[in-house]
Design a protein around this motif. Structure first.
Motif, short mmCIF file in Angstrom:
data_model
loop_
_atom_site.label_atom_id
_atom_site.label_comp_id
_atom_site.label_asym_id
_atom_site.label_seq_id
_atom_site.Cartn_x
_atom_site.Cartn_y
_atom_site.Cartn_z
N SER A 37 0.82 -1.21 0.00
CA SER A 37 0.00 0.00 0.00
C SER A 37 0.85 1.26 0.00
O SER A 37 0.53 2.23 -0.69
N ILE A 38 1.92 1.26 0.77
CA ILE A 38 2.82 2.42 0.82
C ILE A 38 3.38 2.70 -0.58
O ILE A 38 3.42 3.85 -1.03
N ILE A 39 3.77 1.67 -1.28
CA ILE A 39 4.31 1.84 -2.63
C ILE A 39 3.22 2.31 -3.60
O ILE A 39 3.43 3.23 -4.38
N GLN A 40 2.04 1.69 -3.54
CA GLN A 40 0.96 2.07 -4.45
C GLN A 40 0.47 3.49 -4.20
O GLN A 40 0.20 4.23 -5.14
N LEU A 41 0.33 3.87 -2.93
CA LEU A 41 -0.24 5.17 -2.59
C LEU A 41 0.82 6.26 -2.47
O LEU A 41 0.49 7.43 -2.27
N GLU A 42 2.09 5.87 -2.55
CA GLU A 42 3.21 6.80 -2.46
C GLU A 42 3.14 7.64 -1.18
O GLU A 42 3.32 8.85 -1.20
N ASN A 43 2.86 6.96 -0.08
CA ASN A 43 2.75 7.62 1.22
C ASN A 43 3.13 6.61 2.29
O ASN A 43 2.57 5.52 2.34
N LYS A 44 4.08 6.96 3.15
CA LYS A 44 4.47 6.02 4.20
C LYS A 44 3.52 6.02 5.39
O LYS A 44 3.66 5.20 6.29
N ARG A 45 2.53 6.90 5.38
CA ARG A 45 1.54 6.94 6.46
C ARG A 45 0.30 6.15 6.03
O ARG A 45 -0.69 6.71 5.58
N VAL A 46 0.39 4.84 6.15
CA VAL A 46 -0.70 3.94 5.79
C VAL A 46 -0.91 2.98 6.95
O VAL A 46 0.06 2.48 7.52
N VAL A 47 -2.16 2.74 7.31
CA VAL A 47 -2.45 1.84 8.43
C VAL A 47 -3.48 0.78 8.02
O VAL A 47 -4.27 0.99 7.11
N THR A 48 -3.45 -0.33 8.73
CA THR A 48 -4.43 -1.39 8.52
C THR A 48 -5.70 -1.03 9.27
O THR A 48 -5.66 -0.76 10.47
N LYS A 49 -6.82 -0.99 8.57
CA LYS A 49 -8.11 -0.70 9.20
C LYS A 49 -8.89 -1.98 9.48
O LYS A 49 -9.56 -2.10 10.49
N TYR A 50 -8.78 -2.96 8.58
CA TYR A 50 -9.66 -4.12 8.67
C TYR A 50 -9.03 -5.31 7.96
O TYR A 50 -8.40 -5.16 6.92
N MET A 51 -9.24 -6.48 8.55
CA MET A 51 -8.92 -7.75 7.89
C MET A 51 -10.15 -8.62 8.02
O MET A 51 -10.68 -8.80 9.11
N SER A 52 -10.61 -9.14 6.89
CA SER A 52 -11.80 -10.00 6.90
C SER A 52 -11.46 -11.36 7.48
O SER A 52 -10.35 -11.60 7.94
N GLU A 53 -12.41 -12.26 7.35
CA GLU A 53 -12.20 -13.63 7.80
C GLU A 53 -10.92 -14.20 7.21
O GLU A 53 -10.60 -13.99 6.04
N ILE A 54 -10.19 -14.88 8.05
CA ILE A 54 -8.92 -15.48 7.67
C ILE A 54 -9.15 -16.99 7.60
O ILE A 54 -9.63 -17.58 8.56
N ASN A 55 -8.81 -17.59 6.47
CA ASN A 55 -9.08 -19.00 6.26
C ASN A 55 -7.78 -19.78 6.18
O ASN A 55 -7.10 -19.76 5.15
N PHE A 56 -7.42 -20.47 7.28
CA PHE A 56 -6.23 -21.32 7.29
C PHE A 56 -6.58 -22.65 6.63
O PHE A 56 -7.53 -23.31 7.03
N MET A 57 -5.81 -23.04 5.62
CA MET A 57 -6.12 -24.23 4.85
C MET A 57 -5.06 -25.33 4.98
O MET A 57 -5.36 -26.50 4.81
N SER A 58 -3.82 -24.94 5.21
CA SER A 58 -2.74 -25.90 5.40
C SER A 58 -1.65 -25.21 6.21
O SER A 58 -1.88 -24.15 6.75
N THR A 59 -0.49 -25.80 6.28
CA THR A 59 0.56 -25.22 7.10
C THR A 59 1.91 -25.33 6.41
O THR A 59 2.02 -25.79 5.27
N ALA A 60 2.93 -24.90 7.12
CA ALA A 60 4.31 -25.02 6.64
C ALA A 60 5.16 -25.51 7.81
O ALA A 60 4.81 -25.32 8.97
N LEU A 61 6.26 -26.13 7.45
CA LEU A 61 7.18 -26.68 8.44
C LEU A 61 8.51 -25.93 8.41
O LEU A 61 8.78 -25.20 7.45
#
Length: 131
Positions: A37-61
């Motif tokens: 987002s910082i790169i796309q919006l050309e502004n280092k003042r960017v914050v996360t407002k929301y994350m929707s449902e997170i779906n864990f499907m597998s894992t890593a080792l």
């Protein structure tokens, strides 16, 4: 989906079951969304407002390599909505998906500020237009 970042799963990234800790993965996703987002919006003042449902499907080792992919869903007046997929580079399995991550562009006063962007821009295109 464009996969921008790879992470190497190290011992400190594991949970008590010896698999990738979900909280660590979410931190990686949040950081990747912010950087994108910082790169796309050309502004280092960017914050996360929301994350929707997170779906864990597998894992890593330990020793696996995971890739984090980000796509733009839409440009708002002061925000950028993204979706994310993380996949295990070794097994090719999707580890997690996040349908909507809303990032907000801020002004110097810390309040939402219109960004004026309407489409994805690539750095090479910005450099070409400045020449």
């Amino acid at each position: 989906m464009r996969f921008h970042t790879r992470k190497w799963v190290k011992p400190e990234d594991l949970n008590a079951n010896g698999t990738l800790f979900g909280g660590k993965l979410l931190a990686w996703i949040d950081e990747e969304a912010a950087l994108y987002s910082i790169i796309q919006l050309e502004n280092k003042r960017v914050v996360t407002k929301y994350m929707s449902e997170i779906n864990f499907m597998s894992t890593a080792l330990k020793g696996d390599i995971v890739e984090i992919g980000i796509d733009v869903v839409k440009f708002g007046k002061t925000s950028l909505t993204l979706n994310c997929e993380v996949r295990n580079k070794m097994t090719r399995e999707t580890i997690v998906t996040v349908d909507n991550i809303i990032m907000v562009n801020l002004g110097a006063d810390g309040k939402p500020k219109p960004h004026g962007k309407t489409k994805i821009e690539f750095v090479r295109d910005r450099l070409a237009s400045e020449a």
